[in-house]
Design a protein around this motif. Structure first.
Motif, mmCIF file in Angstrom:
data_model
loop_
_atom_site.group_PDB
_atom_site.id
_atom_site.type_symbol
_atom_site.label_atom_id
_atom_site.label_comp_id
_atom_site.label_asym_id
_atom_site.label_seq_id
_atom_site.Cartn_x
_atom_site.Cartn_y
_atom_site.Cartn_z
ATOM 1 N N ALA A 36 17.785 -5.750 -14.561
ATOM 2 C CA ALA A 36 17.232 -6.654 -13.724
ATOM 3 C C ALA A 36 16.459 -6.296 -12.227
ATOM 4 O O ALA A 36 15.389 -6.830 -11.956
ATOM 5 C CB ALA A 36 18.214 -7.965 -13.338
ATOM 6 N N TYR A 37 17.060 -5.157 -12.068
ATOM 7 C CA TYR A 37 16.546 -4.455 -10.762
ATOM 8 C C TYR A 37 17.022 -2.936 -10.610
ATOM 9 O O TYR A 37 17.997 -2.686 -11.135
ATOM 10 C CB TYR A 37 16.922 -5.221 -9.488
ATOM 11 C CG TYR A 37 16.287 -4.659 -8.459
ATOM 12 C CD1 TYR A 37 15.191 -5.228 -7.717
ATOM 13 C CD2 TYR A 37 17.067 -3.638 -7.409
ATOM 14 C CE1 TYR A 37 14.703 -4.510 -6.571
ATOM 15 C CE2 TYR A 37 16.731 -3.233 -6.261
ATOM 16 C CZ TYR A 37 15.406 -3.778 -5.906
ATOM 17 O OH TYR A 37 14.476 -3.165 -4.836
ATOM 18 N N PRO A 38 16.093 -2.266 -10.297
ATOM 19 C CA PRO A 38 14.759 -2.461 -9.574
ATOM 20 C C PRO A 38 13.932 -2.275 -10.825
ATOM 21 O O PRO A 38 13.998 -1.779 -11.745
ATOM 22 C CB PRO A 38 14.556 -1.144 -8.855
ATOM 23 C CG PRO A 38 15.440 0.090 -9.585
ATOM 24 C CD PRO A 38 16.449 -0.790 -10.038
ATOM 25 N N PRO A 39 12.361 -2.717 -10.666
ATOM 26 C CA PRO A 39 11.377 -2.760 -11.540
ATOM 27 C C PRO A 39 11.098 -1.107 -11.743
ATOM 28 O O PRO A 39 11.270 -0.262 -10.810
ATOM 29 C CB PRO A 39 10.228 -3.382 -10.915
ATOM 30 C CG PRO A 39 10.552 -3.464 -9.500
ATOM 31 C CD PRO A 39 11.939 -3.198 -9.198
ATOM 32 N N ASN A 40 10.415 -0.869 -12.811
ATOM 33 C CA ASN A 40 9.926 0.429 -12.815
ATOM 34 C C ASN A 40 8.936 0.917 -11.795
ATOM 35 O O ASN A 40 8.186 -0.078 -11.575
ATOM 36 C CB ASN A 40 9.280 0.575 -14.580
ATOM 37 C CG ASN A 40 9.045 2.135 -14.636
ATOM 38 O OD1 ASN A 40 9.824 2.989 -14.283
ATOM 39 N ND2 ASN A 40 8.214 2.301 -15.625
ATOM 40 N N ASN A 41 9.033 2.175 -11.560
ATOM 41 C CA ASN A 41 7.780 2.655 -10.725
ATOM 42 C C ASN A 41 8.205 2.098 -9.155
ATOM 43 O O ASN A 41 7.264 1.921 -8.281
ATOM 44 C CB ASN A 41 6.486 2.530 -10.831
ATOM 45 C CG ASN A 41 6.074 3.173 -12.274
ATOM 46 O OD1 ASN A 41 6.364 4.240 -12.436
ATOM 47 N ND2 ASN A 41 5.319 2.634 -13.129
ATOM 48 N N HIS A 42 9.356 1.841 -8.996
ATOM 49 C CA HIS A 42 9.653 1.119 -7.633
ATOM 50 C C HIS A 42 9.719 2.330 -6.431
ATOM 51 O O HIS A 42 9.970 3.205 -6.571
ATOM 52 C CB HIS A 42 11.151 0.536 -7.740
ATOM 53 C CG HIS A 42 11.750 0.055 -6.332
ATOM 54 N ND1 HIS A 42 11.090 -1.169 -5.559
ATOM 55 C CD2 HIS A 42 12.993 0.126 -5.717
ATOM 56 C CE1 HIS A 42 11.901 -1.375 -4.622
ATOM 57 N NE2 HIS A 42 12.993 -0.383 -4.522
ATOM 58 N N GLN A 43 9.348 1.622 -5.452
ATOM 59 C CA GLN A 43 9.195 2.601 -4.264
ATOM 60 C C GLN A 43 10.041 2.344 -3.223
ATOM 61 O O GLN A 43 10.349 1.008 -2.888
ATOM 62 C CB GLN A 43 7.852 2.928 -3.718
ATOM 63 C CG GLN A 43 7.010 3.499 -4.471
ATOM 64 C CD GLN A 43 5.360 3.969 -4.093
ATOM 65 O OE1 GLN A 43 5.037 3.082 -3.140
ATOM 66 N NE2 GLN A 43 4.924 4.589 -4.577
ATOM 67 N N THR A 44 10.763 3.264 -2.402
ATOM 68 C CA THR A 44 11.838 2.733 -1.432
ATOM 69 C C THR A 44 12.119 3.919 -0.501
ATOM 70 O O THR A 44 11.668 4.831 -0.609
ATOM 71 C CB THR A 44 13.061 2.209 -2.060
ATOM 72 O OG1 THR A 44 14.165 2.123 -1.179
ATOM 73 C CG2 THR A 44 13.713 3.627 -2.736
ATOM 74 N N THR A 45 12.312 3.591 0.797
ATOM 75 C CA THR A 45 12.783 4.593 1.908
ATOM 76 C C THR A 45 14.315 5.036 1.697
ATOM 77 O O THR A 45 14.835 5.787 2.430
ATOM 78 C CB THR A 45 12.209 4.217 3.254
ATOM 79 O OG1 THR A 45 12.753 3.080 3.564
ATOM 80 C CG2 THR A 45 10.689 4.074 3.213
#
Length: 594
Positions: A36-45
């Motif tokens: 359900a999470y994260p989506p593919n190619n998710h970006q985060t710090t």
């Protein structure tokens, strides 16, 4: 609540760290491996990421070859460390495989290389205006061993290298990670004062490193305002958003009623500083030139009862800025740019106000303190009619405190319920199966509504179907309905660096002081009655907690992303118990609120 990665609407509440894409239906998710999470190619710090998903309870789910823990229903939410850059994850369940890329972005600006400034690091970054002799400050990121100065109007200002401590976002308090962080980078900083008037142009930054030199002009220009030719801003929206600084990152102050006038003493891009210290967006005011600043005298004051409200009239010569502070059995209104010539105040015996005291606290500032007969405050409104300020204070609801049956316990009490989220775009947070928060929030709100109606209450809902209701429309409905209390029902999520397995529980959120008692009481009542974990009580600047016309509280009834708590959230029997506990808690609080 769309507090973190999942909710499209949460940009109005807290910054998003990523967008959520709803995957397969919960029915399909129960028979297959589902993320359900994260989506593919998710970006985060964040330095880690949780993977929220499910698979049939029999068998093993592997992440990069390692088995992960799951709930009895097969749900999972492991937190995994992230390296800077792209991180690859492979999830396996039997013959099924999911591949996922999560990119961790740096939190610090790139290190300066050679005799150069870091791009976009020069300030002022926007055009600014200040009064004479007021500090004008500059900053830039450059190599620590460089020499940096600024040239402005034929004056050279040396800048000093200063180490930096970055403050985490407000959301960090929710994961216990809100301590300042010393960064490896620093800034060159310095300030100057000047009595020169007019446009001083764009400051030129000069850098020397060994035998190399570099110069660069700052994006923003600097203007020094003439005290004899200042402009006046007049608020043109119903409630002007006053803030402590020149961006939406700064805290809100008491909203300014439409018509409020104040001298502009500073400018920073699209933000204007008003003479009493607050900042407001240029788009919320009209500007006019005048040689006469908007100051006012005030003489008599009078109060009268209008329906369920007490209205207090403050006759002024011009609409001035105001602020409000609520205390225990007190309500304090401050008028700025105002001087008292008061000899007479009309205040009859009032159902709410015991006494009104006033004082000229400083030149140009008058303070009115309403001593109240009740500890609980039920709401207030501020508006200008012409140049007269109208303060409205709401009376307590007429409650049958001696009711012997539940059918009459809330008779005459109007309650607004706001089921969080709704529609195709604003699904809210999601559980391991992909089941969205919007659905369970609506189910719970209807269950609570039915129980409140059984107790005699009049209940208004912001939505009764799966439809999109804009945030502003929900707020406006509270303002229009003017309920005794307003409750927004949500379910929680976390930022990426949270722990979805260990974090669970009920939490409540309030903003106006009049809502604090309700938030604490309901929180404690639900935790004790249902034997649920407590995530805490929070003062929080949320759109659905800001309305001042009634005690407004936002409830987070559990964490959708916690594998075991999600099972409790979606259990029909537990939903019935929770709805009864909320209705009973509201009834008891209203009964004893005095």
């Amino acid at each position: 609540m769309n507090r973190f990665p999942f909710h499209p609407i949460s940009a109005t509440l807290l910054p998003l760290v990523g967008a959520f894409t709803l995957g397969q239906s919960s029915v399909m998710a129960e028979s297959t491996l589902h993320l359900a999470y994260p989506p593919n190619n998710h970006q985060t710090t964040a330095s880690k990421i949780f993977l929220i998903g499910t698979a049939p309870p029999t068998g093993t789910v592997l992440v990069n070859g390692q088995a992960i823990a799951r709930s009895t229903a097969g749900h999972f939410a492991p937190s995994l460390p992230l390296q800077l850059g792209a991180n690859q994850f492979i999830l396996n369940y039997g013959s099924q495989q999911l591949q996922l890329t999560v990119t961790r972005l740096p939190t610090e600006p790139p290190a300066p290389v050679g005799a150069t400034f870091v791009p976009d690091s020069l300030t002022p970054a926007v055009n600014i205006a200040r009064l004479p002799n007021e500090p004008i400050c500059f900053s830039a990121i450059a190599p620590a061993n460089a020499t940096v100065s600024v040239k402005l109007a034929d004056q050279t200002i040396p800048l000093e290298f200063q180490p930096q401590r970055n403050l985490p976002p407000n959301s960090a308090v929710l994961t216990g990670q809100n301590q300042p962080v010393v960064t490896s980078a620093g800034k060159f900083q310095g300030c100057v004062r000047t009595v020169l008037l007019g446009d001083l142009g764009q400051p030129e930054f000069q850098l020397t490193l060994g035998d190399r030199q570099n110069s660069q002009v700052a994006p923003g220009s600097i203007q020094i305002l003439s005290p004899e030719q200042l402009e006046v801003a007049e608020v043109t929206v119903e409630q002007g958003t006053a803030r402590t600084g020149p961006s939406t990152d700064y805290s809100r102050l008491t909203p300014l009623p439409k018509g409020t006038q104040a001298v502009i003493t500073g400018v920073e891009g699209e933000w204007l500083r008003l003479d009493y210290g607050a900042w407001i967006k240029r788009s919320e005011v009209q500007i006019r030139k005048t040689s006469v600043p908007p100051n006012s005298m005030i003489r008599s004051v009078k109060a009268k009862q209008v329906g369920d409200w007490t209205e207090v009239l403050f006759p002024l010569q011009v609409p001035v800025p105001v602020s409000v502070q609520q205390g225990d059995r007190s309500f304090t209104l401050t008028l700025y740019n105002t001087t008292a010539q008061t000899d007479t105040i009309k205040l009859d015996d009032d159902p709410l106000i015991a006494r009104l005291d006033w004082q000229q606290t400083t030149p140009g500032q008058v303070q009115y303190r309403f001593n109240l007969k009740t500890a609980q405050q039920w709401g207030y409104k501020l508006r200008y009619e012409g140049s007269s300020l109208i303060l409205s204070l709401k009376h307590p609801p007429q409650v049958n405190r001696g009711a012997t049956t539940k059918k009459t316990a809330l008779a005459g009490v109007k309650i607004l319920l706001d089921p969080g989220h709704g529609g195709d775009e604003d699904t809210g947070s999601a559980g391991p199966t992909g089941y969205p928060e919007k659905n369970v929030a609506l189910i719970m709100s209807k269950l609570v509504r039915d129980r409140l109606v059984q107790r005699g209450a009049t209940v208004v809902m912001t939505r009764e179907q799966d439809v999109d209701v804009p945030l502003l429309d929900r707020v406006n409905m509270i303002q229009k309905v003017q309920p005794a209390i307003a409750l927004s029902l949500h379910y929680n999520a976390l930022p990426d660096d949270g722990d979805a397995i260990k974090t669970q529980g009920v939490s409540t959120y309030w903003y106006q002081a009049q809502a604090h008692s309700l938030a604490v009481f309901l929180h404690n009542y639900l935790v004790k009655t249902l034997d649920r974990p407590s995530y805490g009580v929070f003062w929080n600047n949320l759109a659905l907690t800001r309305p001042a016309v009634a005690p407004s509280v936002l409830l987070e009834l559990g964490f959708m992303i916690n594998p075991t708590e999600f099972e409790w959230i979606t259990n029909a029997k537990e939903q019935q118990r929770l709805a009864t506990a909320i209705a009973d808690g509201i009834t008891e609080w209203v009964r004893q609120a005095k």
